[in-house]
Design an enzyme around this catalytic site. Structure first.
Site, PDB file in Angstrom:
ATOM      1  CG  HIS A 215       0.108  13.078   1.110  1.00 58.42           C
ATOM      2  ND1 HIS A 215      -1.116  13.192   0.616  1.00 58.42           N
ATOM      3  CD2 HIS A 215      -0.037  12.218   1.880  1.00 58.42           C
ATOM      4  CE1 HIS A 215      -2.008  12.583   1.055  1.00 58.42           C
ATOM      5  NE2 HIS A 215      -1.319  11.650   1.916  1.00 58.42           N
TER       6      HIS A 215
ATOM      7  CG  HIS B 151     -19.001  13.383   3.223  1.00 57.69           C
ATOM      8  ND1 HIS B 151     -18.241  12.244   3.099  1.00 57.69           N
ATOM      9  CD2 HIS B 151     -18.309  14.553   3.296  1.00 57.69           C
ATOM     10  CE1 HIS B 151     -17.067  12.466   3.360  1.00 57.69           C
ATOM     11  NE2 HIS B 151     -16.849  13.777   3.405  1.00 57.69           N
TER      12      HIS B 151
ATOM     13  CG  HIS C 291      -4.435   4.631  -3.219  1.00 57.99           C
ATOM     14  ND1 HIS C 291      -5.046   4.172  -4.135  1.00 57.99           N
ATOM     15  CD2 HIS C 291      -4.099   3.958  -2.126  1.00 57.99           C
ATOM     16  CE1 HIS C 291      -5.238   2.834  -3.389  1.00 57.99           C
ATOM     17  NE2 HIS C 291      -4.770   2.784  -2.260  1.00 57.99           N
TER      18      HIS C 291
ATOM     19  NE  ARG D  37      -7.375  -5.224  -1.301  1.00 58.66           N
ATOM     20  CZ  ARG D  37      -7.853  -4.295  -2.005  1.00 58.66           C
ATOM     21  NH1 ARG D  37      -6.879  -3.267  -2.323  1.00 58.66           N
ATOM     22  NH2 ARG D  37      -8.977  -3.800  -2.257  1.00 58.66           N
TER      23      ARG D  37
ATOM     24  CG  ASN E  38      -3.905  -1.762  -1.947  1.00 60.90           C
ATOM     25  OD1 ASN E  38      -4.826  -2.725  -2.345  1.00 60.90           O
ATOM     26  ND2 ASN E  38      -3.153  -2.128  -0.719  1.00 60.90           N
TER      27      ASN E  38
ATOM     28  CB  SER F 154      -0.958  -0.053   1.352  1.00 58.97           C
ATOM     29  OG  SER F 154      -1.743   0.989   1.276  1.00 58.97           O
TER      30      SER F 154
ATOM     31  CG  HIS G  31      -6.797   7.733 -16.869  1.00 61.71           C
ATOM     32  ND1 HIS G  31      -7.713   6.537 -16.052  1.00 61.71           N
ATOM     33  CD2 HIS G  31      -6.882   8.725 -15.972  1.00 61.71           C
ATOM     34  CE1 HIS G  31      -8.289   7.040 -15.164  1.00 61.71           C
ATOM     35  NE2 HIS G  31      -7.991   8.237 -15.119  1.00 61.71           N
TER      36      HIS G  31
ATOM     37  N   GLY H 223      -6.687  -5.698  13.875  1.00 66.66           N
ATOM     38  CA  GLY H 223      -5.505  -5.360  14.883  1.00 66.66           C
ATOM     39  C   GLY H 223      -4.069  -5.124  14.185  1.00 66.66           C
TER      40      GLY H 223
END
Length: 292
Positions: A118, A192, A128, A132, A130, A114, A162, A275
């Protein structure tokens, strides 16, 4: 499903570590290539650990963070391999996504890389990435992608980002890039705020065609696309002059990024719920941000 699967797990984990090493090296080269008077940044590497409910070791990884560099204000490149038993909340979340066998056997194994960067210069885009792999006794799948988050948008940068990703995806099927681009547009959206957090990229999750080698090859090419898609943009923008108004625009945009990662990001929620080291999970947050 489980017979011989340790080999595939080891291959995936080793690949994520190799990709991490390549990216860390490339980013430090960017730091060295900048001729400003400030000291070149270097990654600080910390081992991370995960503990099971009974206190036993349950995997870990490496958290690599550079702060206050010439080019990167803050960048983290984390790699981890964790395992154990999913808690009740995580089991319910997995079952809701259609993962079978959660009531019978909640063991899991997960490995991935990951990255969030900035930048010092507001003209250089944040990013960004990532990739996995996730395994349970009854299922396995791959996920990941990358998306560009400029605060000052350049159409040619978006087009390059792109196009590079599409070039890496097209060998796996001409329909794949449009599908993963649309998925990224939907996933990296802030409801939001009624807006996307950036200019998009590619994203997939729960990817399993039952051909592990083909799915792993696709995941590798998503990872391989990252450096050629992103580094030329940084090289082009890192020395452009900027104003305090530009910096203010950057800090406000970072506020959007922080909101998304804390409220919606699936990886953040999973890492905290299972965790994993909280500092490693939250390394994606910007060093400074601003809200109206």
């Amino acid at each position: 499903m489980t017979n011989g699967f340790e080999v595939e797990k080891a291959k995936a984990s080793a690949w994520f570590r190799t990709l991490r090493d390549e990216i860390v090296a490339a980013f430090e080269v960017l730091e060295d290539s900048d001729d400003s008077a400030a000291p070149a940044g270097r990654f600080e590497v910390t081992e991370t650990t995960r503990k099971s409910d009974d206190g036993s070791d349950a995997g870990g990884g490496l958290m690599s963070v550079m702060r206050g560099g010439r080019v990167f204000e803050k960048v983290g490149v984390n790699v981890s391999t964790v395992y154990g038993h999913l808690g009740a909340a995580a089991q319910r979340a997995m079952a809701a996504r259609g993962v079978p066998g959660m009531d019978d056997d909640p063991r899991f194994w997960a490995s991935g890389i990951s990255l969030v960067a900035h930048m010092q210069n507001p003209h250089a885009p944040a990013v960004h990435m990532n990739t996995r792999m996730f395994w349970t006794p009854h299922a396995w799948w791959f996920g990941g992608g990358s998306d560009l988050n400029p605060c000052i948008e350049y159409a040619e940068d978006t087009a390059h980002f792109h196009a590079t990703q599409q070039a890496h995806l097209d060998p796996h099927g001409a329909d794949l890039y449009p599908k993963l681009k649309a998925w990224a547009d939907e996933y990296f959206y802030i409801p939001h705020r009624n807006r996307a957090r950036g200019v998009g990229g590619i994203f997939m999750d729960d990817h399993c065609t039952s051909d592990w080698d083909a799915d792993f090859a696709l995941t590798q090419d998503i990872g391989r696309a990252f450096l050629p898609a992103y580094v030329p943009l940084v090289e082009k923008r890192r020395t452009l002059p900027w104003t305090e108004a530009d910096k203010d625009t950057q800090l406000i945009h970072r506020g959007l990024y922080a909101e998304y990662n804390l409220v919606y990001d699936r990886g953040t929620k999973f890492g905290l719920a299972t965790g994993h080291d909280a500092n490693a999970v939250l390394m994606s947050l910007p060093p400074l941000a601003k809200w109206f």
